[in-house]
Scaffold this active site. Structure first.
Site, PDB file in Angstrom:
ATOM      1  N   SER A 144       0.856  -1.181   0.000  1.00 55.96           N
ATOM      2  CA  SER A 144       0.000   0.000   0.000  1.00 55.96           C
ATOM      3  C   SER A 144       0.896   1.236   0.000  1.00 55.96           C
ATOM      4  O   SER A 144       1.876   1.287  -0.733  1.00 55.96           O
ATOM      5  CB  SER A 144      -0.948  -0.058   1.206  1.00 55.96           C
ATOM      6  OG  SER A 144      -1.794   1.050   1.195  1.00 55.96           O
ATOM      7  N   TYR A 158      -4.748   8.630  -6.015  1.00 53.18           N
ATOM      8  CA  TYR A 158      -3.751   7.631  -5.600  1.00 53.18           C
ATOM      9  C   TYR A 158      -3.967   7.267  -4.131  1.00 53.18           C
ATOM     10  O   TYR A 158      -4.056   6.084  -3.773  1.00 53.18           O
ATOM     11  CB  TYR A 158      -2.338   8.186  -5.820  1.00 53.18           C
ATOM     12  CG  TYR A 158      -1.244   7.272  -5.322  1.00 53.18           C
ATOM     13  CD1 TYR A 158      -0.891   6.128  -6.027  1.00 53.18           C
ATOM     14  CD2 TYR A 158      -0.573   7.539  -4.124  1.00 53.18           C
ATOM     15  CE1 TYR A 158       0.106   5.284  -5.573  1.00 53.18           C
ATOM     16  CE2 TYR A 158       0.419   6.697  -3.655  1.00 53.18           C
ATOM     17  CZ  TYR A 158       0.762   5.570  -4.384  1.00 53.18           C
ATOM     18  OH  TYR A 158       1.750   4.720  -3.918  1.00 53.18           O
ATOM     19  N   LYS A 162      -5.091   3.634  -2.368  1.00 53.39           N
ATOM     20  CA  LYS A 162      -4.237   2.942  -1.392  1.00 53.39           C
ATOM     21  C   LYS A 162      -4.956   2.798  -0.051  1.00 53.39           C
ATOM     22  O   LYS A 162      -4.751   1.809   0.659  1.00 53.39           O
ATOM     23  CB  LYS A 162      -2.904   3.682  -1.233  1.00 53.39           C
ATOM     24  CG  LYS A 162      -2.010   3.592  -2.462  1.00 53.39           C
ATOM     25  CD  LYS A 162      -1.578   2.152  -2.734  1.00 53.39           C
ATOM     26  CE  LYS A 162      -0.574   2.046  -3.866  1.00 53.39           C
ATOM     27  NZ  LYS A 162      -0.083   0.668  -4.085  1.00 53.39           N
TER      28      LYS A 162
HETATM   29  N1  LIG Z   1       8.223   4.680  -4.509  1.00 55.17           N
HETATM   30  C1  LIG Z   1       7.494   5.157  -3.525  1.00 55.17           C
HETATM   31  O1  LIG Z   1       7.827   6.206  -2.945  1.00 55.17           O
HETATM   32  C2  LIG Z   1       6.265   4.426  -3.073  1.00 55.17           C
HETATM   33  C3  LIG Z   1       5.647   4.851  -1.886  1.00 55.17           C
HETATM   34  C4  LIG Z   1       4.513   4.191  -1.449  1.00 55.17           C
HETATM   35  C5  LIG Z   1       4.017   3.117  -2.148  1.00 55.17           C
HETATM   36  N2  LIG Z   1       4.612   2.724  -3.303  1.00 55.17           N
HETATM   37  C6  LIG Z   1       4.017   1.595  -4.026  1.00 55.17           C
HETATM   38  O2  LIG Z   1       5.006   0.651  -4.354  1.00 55.17           O
HETATM   39  C7  LIG Z   1       4.590  -0.086  -5.511  1.00 55.17           C
HETATM   40  C8  LIG Z   1       5.744  -0.145  -6.503  1.00 55.17           C
HETATM   41  O3  LIG Z   1       6.010   1.161  -6.984  1.00 55.17           O
HETATM   42  P1  LIG Z   1       7.470   1.694  -7.324  1.00 55.17           P
HETATM   43  O4  LIG Z   1       7.733   2.853  -6.466  1.00 55.17           O
HETATM   44  O5  LIG Z   1       8.426   0.560  -7.339  1.00 55.17           O
HETATM   45  O6  LIG Z   1       7.222   2.287  -8.778  1.00 55.17           O
HETATM   46  P2  LIG Z   1       7.568   1.785 -10.245  1.00 55.17           P
HETATM   47  O7  LIG Z   1       9.018   1.599 -10.416  1.00 55.17           O
HETATM   48  O8  LIG Z   1       6.835   2.718 -11.139  1.00 55.17           O
HETATM   49  O9  LIG Z   1       6.902   0.338 -10.298  1.00 55.17           O
HETATM   50  C9  LIG Z   1       5.537   0.136 -10.568  1.00 55.17           C
HETATM   51  C10 LIG Z   1       5.356  -1.263 -11.093  1.00 55.17           C
HETATM   52  O10 LIG Z   1       3.952  -1.478 -11.300  1.00 55.17           O
HETATM   53  C11 LIG Z   1       3.773  -2.002 -12.609  1.00 55.17           C
HETATM   54  N3  LIG Z   1       2.514  -1.541 -13.195  1.00 55.17           N
HETATM   55  C12 LIG Z   1       2.038  -0.273 -13.265  1.00 55.17           C
HETATM   56  N4  LIG Z   1       0.892  -0.252 -13.973  1.00 55.17           N
HETATM   57  C13 LIG Z   1       0.648  -1.530 -14.357  1.00 55.17           C
HETATM   58  C14 LIG Z   1      -0.362  -2.141 -15.127  1.00 55.17           C
HETATM   59  N5  LIG Z   1      -1.365  -1.444 -15.671  1.00 55.17           N
HETATM   60  N6  LIG Z   1      -0.305  -3.475 -15.319  1.00 55.17           N
HETATM   61  C15 LIG Z   1       0.711  -4.211 -14.790  1.00 55.17           C
HETATM   62  N7  LIG Z   1       1.705  -3.684 -14.058  1.00 55.17           N
HETATM   63  C16 LIG Z   1       1.675  -2.361 -13.852  1.00 55.17           C
HETATM   64  C17 LIG Z   1       4.938  -1.457 -13.430  1.00 55.17           C
HETATM   65  O11 LIG Z   1       5.199  -2.339 -14.515  1.00 55.17           O
HETATM   66  P3  LIG Z   1       5.054  -1.929 -16.080  1.00 55.17           P
HETATM   67  O12 LIG Z   1       5.415  -0.493 -16.210  1.00 55.17           O
HETATM   68  O13 LIG Z   1       6.011  -2.864 -16.761  1.00 55.17           O
HETATM   69  O14 LIG Z   1       3.646  -2.221 -16.412  1.00 55.17           O
HETATM   70  C18 LIG Z   1       6.068  -1.480 -12.412  1.00 55.17           C
HETATM   71  O15 LIG Z   1       6.703  -2.731 -12.412  1.00 55.17           O
HETATM   72  C19 LIG Z   1       3.344   0.627  -6.046  1.00 55.17           C
HETATM   73  O16 LIG Z   1       2.174  -0.067  -5.661  1.00 55.17           O
HETATM   74  C20 LIG Z   1       3.398   1.977  -5.361  1.00 55.17           C
HETATM   75  O17 LIG Z   1       2.133   2.558  -5.232  1.00 55.17           O
HETATM   76  C21 LIG Z   1       5.727   3.356  -3.777  1.00 55.17           C
END
Ligand SMILES: NC(=O)c1ccc[n+]([C@@H]2O[C@H](COP(=O)([O-])OP(=O)(O)OC[C@H]3O[C@@H](n4cnc5c(N)ncnc54)[C@H](OP(=O)(O)O)[C@@H]3O)[C@@H](O)[C@H]2O)c1
Length: 291
Positions: A144, A158, A162
């Site tokens: 989340s 967003y 979440k």
């Molecule tokens: N980074 C932060 O600060 C942060 C903070 C809180 C929570 N989060 C959560 O952590 C998780 C991972 O995010 P991240 O920060 O690692 O960002 P990221 O590098 O943008 O990774 C997002 C991943 O989700 C996949 N994705 C997005 N849309 C998709 C779709 N329609 N179908 C299938 N796959 C999809 C992307 O794959 P493709 O592009 O190949 O489809 C990518 O592998 C997310 O749920 C995000 O909300 C991140």
């Protein structure tokens, strides 16, 4: 009962970059057989190669667009077919969108975001939990966000998605309490990834982040592995932000104060992700090409 990772099978969504990619590598190092998913086949193939080069079992690459209704259910079935069973489901795929509530409303972009961030994890849970229940063994890891507690202007969709996922995760824990299945609820704060780079270009994003600690994907992946091994229920990362979860009223007030002056009349819809708008793609590319 302790969850044994070695020799067991996991499906990781959103494995093509960021947190999911780092976690997939850590799970492979721990001896798990993996199905890795995302939309970008090249990125998944390169991850598979990295895992094999590091001595891990070759993962199964399953491309899927989780913004499309029905894809998550199909992905669950494909993962079972490819791996034989799934012991650990990691619902990590997620996407952001910048834009005010009156601009984004319930438009297609907002529905796409909810399909990816909320409905798909629920569909995957239904596809995979019955098998886990049958074996009375397994874990569901839902990624989340601390944003589930603290909304901010121009990022409400967003946060809402979440918040819905966080509540669904805690509900699932209650519904599985008479089983040995484990539910791990992860609430990351800012972690350096392409998604965070996108968030910085949303008006007010930089301002909110200025006072917050930043985490990195490798440490978060280690914490998730430890959380699985120790059957931790939920955690916030970086840990210094745990107060946000425990004192939500104060956190919401603090975010409201920190975002005073943000131009909420902005008329743009800033779709994030690897198929997002121009601004998000530029921010993502700059992050990926950093020295
Ligand atoms: N980074 C932060 O600060 C942060 C903070 C809180 C929570 N989060 C959560 O952590 C998780 C991972 O995010 P991240 O920060 O690692 O960002 P990221 O590098 O943008 O990774 C997002 C991943 O989700 C996949 N994705 C997005 N849309 C998709 C779709 N329609 N179908 C299938 N796959 C999809 C992307 O794959 P493709 O592009 O190949 O489809 C990518 O592998 C997310 O749920 C995000 O909300 C991140």
């Amino acid at each position: 009962m302790k969850i044994e990772l070695k020799g067991n099978k996991a499906l990781v969504t959103g494995a093509s970059s960021g947190i999911g990619r780092a976690l997939a590598k850590s799970l492979a190092r721990a001896g798990m057989g993996l199905a890795i998913s995302g939309r970008r086949k090249d990125a998944l193939d390169s991850l598979a190669k990295e895992i094999v080069d590091a001595g891990g079992e070759a993962p199964v690459v399953l491309t899927a667009d989780l913004s499309q209704r029905g894809e998550a259910e199909r992905l669950g079935a494909r993962a079972i077919e490819a791996l034989g069973r799934v012991d650990v489901l990691v619902n990590n795929a997620g996407v952001g969108i910048g834009g005010s509530q009156v601009v984004v409303a319930d438009d297609d972009e907002a529905r796409t975001l909810f399909e990816t961030n909320y409905w798909s994890p629920l569909a995957l849970t239904r596809a995979l939990v019955p098998g886990m229940r049958h074996r009375n063994r397994g874990a569901i890891v839902n990624i989340s966000s601390i944003g589930s507690v603290t909304p901010m202007p121009l990022a409400g969709h967003y946060s809402s998605s979440k918040a819905a996922l966080s509540l669904a995760t805690e509900t699932l824990r209650m519904e599985l309490r008479d089983t040995d299945l484990h539910v791990l609820h992860v609430l990351p704060g800012p972690v350096e990834t392409g998604m965070l780079a996108e968030f910085k270009v949303v008006p007010g994003g930089e301002k909110v982040l200025a006072s917050m600690p930043r985490g990195n994907v490798e440490t978060l992946a280690k914490k998730i592995i430890r959380g699985l091994e120790k059957r931790t229920r939920a955690f916030v990362y970086p840990g210094s932000l745990a107060i946000v979860r425990h004192l939500p009223t104060i956190a919401v007030r603090a975010t409201a104060i920190a975002t005073r002056g943000v131009d909420v009349s902005d008329q743009r819809k800033l779709m994030g992700g690897s198929s997002g708008g121009e601004l998000a793609l530029k921010a993502r590319a700059a992050f990926e090409n950093r020295a």
